[in-house]
Every structure is written in structure tokens, then in C-alpha cells.
Design an enzyme around this catalytic site. Structure first.
Site, PDB file in Angstrom:
ATOM      1  N   CYS A  56      -8.062  83.415  38.094  1.00  0.00           N
ATOM      2  CA  CYS A  56      -7.182  82.687  37.991  1.00  0.00           C
ATOM      3  C   CYS A  56      -7.482  81.302  37.665  1.00  0.00           C
ATOM      4  CB  CYS A  56      -5.872  83.742  38.366  1.00  0.00           C
ATOM      5  SG  CYS A  56      -6.169  85.164  38.208  1.00  0.00           S
ATOM      6  N   SER A  57      -7.480  81.058  38.939  1.00  0.00           N
ATOM      7  CA  SER A  57      -7.953  79.301  39.798  1.00  0.00           C
ATOM      8  C   SER A  57      -9.404  78.491  39.552  1.00  0.00           C
ATOM      9  CB  SER A  57      -8.070  79.554  41.235  1.00  0.00           C
ATOM     10  OG  SER A  57      -6.475  79.801  41.413  1.00  0.00           O
TER      11      SER A  57
END
Length: 182
Positions: A56-57
Site C-alpha cells: 500500500c505504501s
């Protein structure tokens, strides 16, 4: 969830910056509804298992952030990132990621995610209940296009990523704009 479906109506409990509040935490509570985020707009909504998590990051959120201008050029008004995390976590993650374009939506209780049919148990990772990874193009609160990662299940041993990527959504928008062949 599928194309043509209306998004569920829920209230999100957010924390917003308020310059009238002094101190190191100048935020106040503000409830926002599904309509506040989606009514009268064409947006990208993507949801993921958790703030600060690796895929996600590293890929998904930065990809949408960096591609924001290209998406707006294709008729997208806003890009929203949702996760089953509270507003404190989502705001800190947005700050950590240096977001200027993508807006975060905290689904702290998972109500929206559950009503979308995307709430899964990730106890095998110590997460508890979280969102399955997906993305959607939403017009005025109605799903125009749906992008769900394969293998939707509780305690999935993998974290599939690709179907809901910024590249996949951009490709969809580019193909959708091309005229049909005779």
C-alpha cells in the site's frame, strides 16, 4: 459489488485540520457521509488492507498520488484512498506519504467496507478485520467500473496486487475514451 451498484450510505468519522485550535494537534472531529465524498463527482476509490503496510505504501498509494494529474486529465475529479483504519492513523499515514492530491477516508469500524462486501478477516497477519484490496471508478455514487483483486477470502495467505493498480485504472480510462472500431 459490481458495475452499476450504488455505494452504501454511511457516515465516516474524520479528523480535519482546524487553525482555530491551538497546540500540536489542531484537529477537530467532522462527520462526512458517502454523499459528501461522492455526490456530483467522478472519482477513483481504492481500498487496501492497511495504512503503512508495504504494498500500500510503496506502490498503490504513491502510484495514485503521482498519477493524479493524468487521472484528472481523463475526467477524474478526486482520488480517495480508504482503509479500515481510524482517522488518526489515516491522517498520519497521509502526512508520512506527503500526500497533496489523494484524500484519505477512514473506515475505522469497517462499516462501509462490510456493506461493500469487501470486509475480510486478516487474523493470520494479526490485523483483524480489514478491507480486501479493490478499486472503483465511481460517478455520482454509482460504480462505473470495478477492479477487485482475485481470491477474496478470509486469512488469504497472499496479498494480490495488480487488478486495482493505478496502471490498470489508467489503462481502463484510456481504452474507454477510444472510439469503437467500425
Amino acid at each position: 459489488m459490481k458495475t452499476g451498484a450504488k455505494l452504501p450510505s454511511v457516515t465516516f468519522h474524520t479528523r480535519v485540520r482546524d487553525e482555530a485550535i491551538e497546540g500540536s494537534n489542531p484537529f477537530r472531529w467532522e462527520d462526512k457521509t458517502t454523499a459528501d465524498y461522492f455526490a456530483g463527482k467522478r472519482v477513483i476509490l481504492f481500498s487496501l488492507p492497511g495504512a503503512f503496510t508495504p504494498t500500500c505504501s510503496t506502490y498503490q498509494l504513491p502510484g495514485f498520488e503521482n498519477g493524479y494529474a493524468d487521472f484528472t486529465a481523463k475526467g477524474i475529479d478526486e482520488i480517495y484512498c480508504m482503509s479500515v483504519n481510524d482517522s488518526f492513523v489515516m491522517n498520519k499515514w497521509a502526512q508520512d506519504q506527503g500526500l497533496k492530491n489523494v484524500k484519505v477516508i477512514p473506515d475505522g469500524s469497517g462499516e462501509f467496507t462490510r456493506k461493500m462486501g469487501m470486509l475480510v478477516d486478516k487474523e493470520n497477519l494479526g490485523f483483524g478485520m480489514r478491507s480486501w484490496r479493490y478499486a472503483a471508478i465511481v460517478t455520482d455514487g454509482v460504480v462505473e467500473a470495478w477492479f477487485e483483486e482475485p481470491g477474496l477470502m478470509d486469512n488469504c495467505p497472499e496479498d494480490p496486487y495488480g487488478v486495482s493498480s493505478p496502471e490498470t485504472l489508467m489503462n481502463h480510462l484510456e481504452v474507454a475514451k477510444e472510439p469503437a472500431l467500425a
